[in-house]
Design an enzyme around this catalytic site. Sequence first.
Site, PDB file in Angstrom:
ATOM      1  N   LYS A 212      -8.934   7.242 -18.790  1.00 61.59           N
ATOM      2  CA  LYS A 212      -9.051   7.868 -20.045  1.00 61.59           C
ATOM      3  C   LYS A 212      -7.911   7.914 -21.200  1.00 61.59           C
ATOM      4  CE  LYS A 212     -13.225   8.617 -18.478  1.00 61.59           C
ATOM      5  NZ  LYS A 212     -13.125   8.782 -17.078  1.00 61.59           N
TER       6      LYS A 212
ATOM      7  N   TYR B 153     -16.778  17.802 -14.231  1.00 60.85           N
ATOM      8  CA  TYR B 153     -17.263  16.151 -14.456  1.00 60.85           C
ATOM      9  C   TYR B 153     -18.359  16.061 -13.355  1.00 60.85           C
ATOM     10  CZ  TYR B 153     -16.981  11.200 -13.962  1.00 60.85           C
ATOM     11  OH  TYR B 153     -17.646  10.038 -13.762  1.00 60.85           O
TER      12      TYR B 153
ATOM     13  N   ASP C 249      -7.344  19.171 -13.072  1.00 56.49           N
ATOM     14  CA  ASP C 249      -7.890  17.976 -13.789  1.00 56.49           C
ATOM     15  C   ASP C 249      -7.502  17.782 -15.237  1.00 56.49           C
ATOM     16  OD1 ASP C 249      -9.064  15.865 -14.867  1.00 56.49           O
ATOM     17  OD2 ASP C 249     -10.676  15.794 -13.616  1.00 56.49           O
TER      18      ASP C 249
ATOM     19  N   ARG D 203       0.882  -1.009  -0.095  1.00 55.65           N
ATOM     20  CA  ARG D 203       0.192   0.055  -0.035  1.00 55.65           C
ATOM     21  C   ARG D 203       0.939   1.057   0.000  1.00 55.65           C
ATOM     22  NH1 ARG D 203      -1.770   1.692   4.726  1.00 55.65           N
ATOM     23  NH2 ARG D 203      -2.324  -0.209   5.480  1.00 55.65           N
TER      24      ARG D 203
HETATM   25  C1  LIG Z   1     -12.261  14.991 -15.931  1.00 56.17           C
HETATM   26  C2  LIG Z   1     -12.776  13.807 -15.059  1.00 56.17           C
HETATM   27  N1  LIG Z   1     -11.929  13.724 -14.088  1.00 56.17           N
HETATM   28  C3  LIG Z   1     -12.368  12.467 -13.182  1.00 56.17           C
HETATM   29  C4  LIG Z   1     -12.917  11.567 -13.632  1.00 56.17           C
HETATM   30  C5  LIG Z   1     -13.109  10.227 -12.937  1.00 56.17           C
HETATM   31  O1  LIG Z   1     -12.360   9.283 -13.031  1.00 56.17           O
HETATM   32  P1  LIG Z   1     -12.796   7.590 -12.970  1.00 56.17           P
HETATM   33  O2  LIG Z   1     -13.734   7.322 -13.876  1.00 56.17           O
HETATM   34  O3  LIG Z   1     -11.143   6.951 -13.344  1.00 56.17           O
HETATM   35  O4  LIG Z   1     -12.731   7.374 -11.493  1.00 56.17           O
HETATM   36  C6  LIG Z   1     -13.704  11.425 -14.920  1.00 56.17           C
HETATM   37  C7  LIG Z   1     -14.187  10.402 -15.381  1.00 56.17           C
HETATM   38  O5  LIG Z   1     -15.048  10.413 -16.292  1.00 56.17           O
HETATM   39  C8  LIG Z   1     -13.297  12.636 -15.735  1.00 56.17           C
HETATM   40  O6  LIG Z   1     -13.974  12.602 -17.195  1.00 56.17           O
END
Ligand SMILES: Cc1ncc(COP(=O)(O)O)c(C=O)c1O
Length: 386
Positions: free
Chosen positions: A195, A98, A170, A46
Amino acid sequence: MNIESRLAQIGSQNDPVTGAVSYPIYQATAFRHPKLGQSTGFDYARTKSPTRSVLEAAAADLEGGDAGFACSSGMAALQTIFALFGQGDHLIVSLDLYGGTYRLLEKIMSRFGVTASYVDTGDLDALEAHYTPATKAVLIETPTNPLMMITDLEKVSAWAKRKGLLTIVDNTLMTPFLQRPIELGADIVIHSATKYLGGHNDVLAGLIVTKGKELSEQMAFLHNSIGAVLGPQDSWLLMRGMKTLALRMERHQYNSVRLAEWLLNHPAVEDVYHPALPHHPGHDVQKRQASGHTGIFSFRMKDARTVEPILRHLKLIAFAESLGGVESLLTYPAVQTHADIPEEIRRKVGVDDRLLRFSVGIEHIDDLIADLGNAIDAALREIEGE
Ligand SMILES: Cc1ncc(COP(=O)(O)O)c(C=O)c1O
């Protein structure tokens, strides 16, 4: 070395014992100590695990930060970052955010006394208006998704620094291949590596990169204490995907720009939201702060009745709810990714029942245009016959 070379070489020079070009998967949670008071650098998985460490070092290098942290998902990465904050703290967050991040802030972090204001982070006056002495950080998505609103990262991180706030970006949509927020002044970068970084719609992962010794130590403490870490197999799969990031992003970009231009000229389409288009309000800032465009954009149909039949008639492009993979996906944000955002906020930012978001894959552009064109034509025929 250029980023293309650093991507292709992830992990390939990290195993001096065997010379393995693909770094091995260390499927172990416990590591033997040579003797009392000594460690190989690995004690318990971990805290630190060999395959994950190679990935984390690559992430820090690519984003220009000091430390990387691989998490079990993008949401786990966000939760780990949000653990920096506590009772009474306030965050300023991008408006067209998001949906999962919004849900985490409103349904969970709110229970720990953390509040958030949703603001167009591209507007410095709006940031200033929402700043309070309790504000601790700005969380930016640029471009936002689905409306592709752009924030000037250099300007906003300079403003945040003057106020003593952390700037968190992000960078999921852009990837370090196209945009490196830490070089523009950010303190923390987060990715849903599920992604573009993974790139193949087959691994769920999150990454955090921090700048600065103190912040990196704080994040290491939270990463280990919360424990939402990425396993060795998924760490390997993510590195395998990242090796081809540059090639994939070039094709995603080419296809998305061509499709956006094609849709802009289509009589059934009201507008197209793509920062590569000169009429996009963020066009100039995007050109300055990024080296290209992502494969994501959205478009608004003139008639909401066309949306359902378009999704039904697609053959190559999948109606599905993710982004950043090699396969093209079309999403209906109002009922999918943004369903957890209250309707009045959704409408305020323009996520209505005529908006579709495209995650353009790496297929041949002619096939993508033909598939979407056929689906729109079939939809128009259906509503004309109603
Ligand atoms: C811009 C963005 N940030 C965070 C996330 C969350 O990521 P995860 O689905 O890998 O938990 C997403 C998911 O679609 C996203 O598009």
